[in-house]
Write a protein that holds these residues in place. Structure first.
Motif, PDB file in Angstrom:
ATOM      1  N   ARG A  41       3.042  -2.745 -14.604  1.00 10.47           N
ATOM      2  CA  ARG A  41       1.430  -3.201 -14.328  1.00 10.47           C
ATOM      3  C   ARG A  41       0.818  -3.165 -15.448  1.00 10.47           C
ATOM      4  O   ARG A  41       0.423  -3.858 -16.818  1.00 10.47           O
ATOM      5  CB  ARG A  41       1.283  -2.751 -13.505  1.00 10.47           C
ATOM      6  CG  ARG A  41      -0.494  -3.230 -12.766  1.00 10.47           C
ATOM      7  CD  ARG A  41      -0.449  -4.643 -12.612  1.00 10.47           C
ATOM      8  NE  ARG A  41      -1.718  -4.800 -12.390  1.00 10.47           N
ATOM      9  CZ  ARG A  41      -2.472  -6.258 -13.110  1.00 10.47           C
ATOM     10  NH1 ARG A  41      -2.083  -6.807 -13.448  1.00 10.47           N
ATOM     11  NH2 ARG A  41      -3.961  -6.616 -13.045  1.00 10.47           N
ATOM     12  N   ILE A  42       0.896  -1.161 -16.103  1.00 15.52           N
ATOM     13  CA  ILE A  42       0.441  -1.064 -17.739  1.00 15.52           C
ATOM     14  C   ILE A  42       1.250  -2.068 -18.860  1.00 15.52           C
ATOM     15  O   ILE A  42      -0.037  -2.862 -19.286  1.00 15.52           O
ATOM     16  CB  ILE A  42       1.082  -0.068 -18.356  1.00 15.52           C
ATOM     17  CG1 ILE A  42       0.550   1.126 -16.547  1.00 15.52           C
ATOM     18  CG2 ILE A  42       0.596   1.154 -19.078  1.00 15.52           C
ATOM     19  CD1 ILE A  42       1.162   2.694 -17.150  1.00 15.52           C
TER      20      ILE A  42
ATOM     21  N   PRO B  69      -3.690   4.263 -16.096  1.00 13.27           N
ATOM     22  CA  PRO B  69      -3.025   3.052 -16.827  1.00 13.27           C
ATOM     23  C   PRO B  69      -2.934   1.718 -16.564  1.00 13.27           C
ATOM     24  O   PRO B  69      -3.605   0.490 -17.365  1.00 13.27           O
ATOM     25  CB  PRO B  69      -2.557   3.611 -18.179  1.00 13.27           C
ATOM     26  CG  PRO B  69      -3.324   4.579 -18.108  1.00 13.27           C
ATOM     27  CD  PRO B  69      -3.097   5.461 -16.814  1.00 13.27           C
ATOM     28  N   ALA B  70      -2.402   1.861 -15.501  1.00 10.84           N
ATOM     29  CA  ALA B  70      -2.360   0.574 -14.475  1.00 10.84           C
ATOM     30  C   ALA B  70      -3.520  -0.120 -13.618  1.00 10.84           C
ATOM     31  O   ALA B  70      -3.300  -1.452 -13.203  1.00 10.84           O
ATOM     32  CB  ALA B  70      -1.063   0.872 -13.414  1.00 10.84           C
ATOM     33  N   ASP B  71      -4.699   0.366 -13.560  1.00  6.72           N
ATOM     34  CA  ASP B  71      -5.591   0.325 -12.960  1.00  6.72           C
ATOM     35  C   ASP B  71      -6.835  -0.442 -13.638  1.00  6.72           C
ATOM     36  O   ASP B  71      -7.453   0.713 -14.481  1.00  6.72           O
ATOM     37  CB  ASP B  71      -6.485   1.142 -11.786  1.00  6.72           C
ATOM     38  CG  ASP B  71      -7.098   0.915 -11.039  1.00  6.72           C
ATOM     39  OD1 ASP B  71      -8.246  -0.671 -11.268  1.00  6.72           O
ATOM     40  OD2 ASP B  71      -7.509   1.619  -9.770  1.00  6.72           O
ATOM     41  N   PRO B  72      -6.946  -1.516 -14.173  1.00 10.00           N
ATOM     42  CA  PRO B  72      -8.225  -1.630 -15.110  1.00 10.00           C
ATOM     43  C   PRO B  72      -9.254  -1.837 -14.743  1.00 10.00           C
ATOM     44  O   PRO B  72     -10.145  -1.825 -15.540  1.00 10.00           O
ATOM     45  CB  PRO B  72      -8.043  -3.920 -14.547  1.00 10.00           C
ATOM     46  CG  PRO B  72      -6.645  -3.941 -13.917  1.00 10.00           C
ATOM     47  CD  PRO B  72      -6.746  -2.635 -13.412  1.00 10.00           C
TER      48      PRO B  72
ATOM     49  N   THR C  52     -10.201   1.475 -19.753  1.00 10.44           N
ATOM     50  CA  THR C  52     -10.294   0.719 -20.998  1.00 10.44           C
ATOM     51  C   THR C  52      -9.606   0.993 -21.594  1.00 10.44           C
ATOM     52  O   THR C  52      -9.000   2.036 -22.673  1.00 10.44           O
ATOM     53  CB  THR C  52     -11.863   1.467 -22.006  1.00 10.44           C
ATOM     54  OG1 THR C  52     -13.140   1.216 -20.658  1.00 10.44           O
ATOM     55  CG2 THR C  52     -12.379   0.229 -23.267  1.00 10.44           C
ATOM     56  N   ARG C  53      -8.906   0.259 -22.358  1.00 12.11           N
ATOM     57  CA  ARG C  53      -7.859  -0.566 -23.289  1.00 12.11           C
ATOM     58  C   ARG C  53      -8.301  -0.640 -24.613  1.00 12.11           C
ATOM     59  O   ARG C  53      -9.703  -0.784 -24.713  1.00 12.11           O
ATOM     60  CB  ARG C  53      -7.078  -1.515 -22.929  1.00 12.11           C
ATOM     61  CG  ARG C  53      -5.775  -1.100 -22.240  1.00 12.11           C
ATOM     62  CD  ARG C  53      -5.156  -3.419 -22.038  1.00 12.11           C
ATOM     63  NE  ARG C  53      -4.187  -2.098 -20.962  1.00 12.11           N
ATOM     64  CZ  ARG C  53      -4.104  -1.107 -19.650  1.00 12.11           C
ATOM     65  NH1 ARG C  53      -5.435  -0.779 -19.372  1.00 12.11           N
ATOM     66  NH2 ARG C  53      -2.915  -0.839 -18.863  1.00 12.11           N
TER      67      ARG C  53
END
Length: 115
Positions: free
Chosen positions: A11-12, A97-100, A104-105
């Motif tokens: 997912r990431i 990080p797998a949960d948008p 924030t990327r």
């Protein structure tokens, strides 16, 4: 890095690739360092395109399988790009990080000499 299961890692990687390939602001925040920003516009555009189409992932540059780092040469320069994960307020690292909705990327494109 803490151990994560393969579904979370997948997912990431999926979220990182979706952002990296489009630079869509809804998927993250793209950042150019001062060195990259000062390059001629055509070189800058080619560098951004190289990030979007990057597919040279291997154990050395992608040991966790998240597609969060890459390096390439262009116009006599060595470039690095990396994705970091922050919370929604950009104050701390993301707890997931797998949960948008919690992440924030930030994709930073830099000259290797700026690292």
């Amino acid at each position: 890095m803490p151990h994560i299961d393969s579904a979370t890692r997948d997912r990431i990687r999926e979220l990182n690739d979706a952002f990296r390939k489009t630079f869509e602001r809804s998927k993250g925040l793209p950042v150019l360092t001062a060195g990259v920003a000062s390059l001629p516009s055509d070189v800058r555009a080619m560098a951004i395109r190289k990030v979007a189409t990057f597919d040279a992932f291997d154990q050395e540059n992608d040991p966790h399988g998240e597609h969060d780092f890459g390096a390439f040469d262009l116009a006599g320069e060595r470039f690095f790009w990396k994705i970091d994960y922050y919370d929604q307020k950009m104050e701390y690292g993301s707890e997931d990080p797998a949960d948008p909705t919690k992440t924030t990327r930030v994709l930073t494109l830099m000259l290797a000499e700026e690292y």
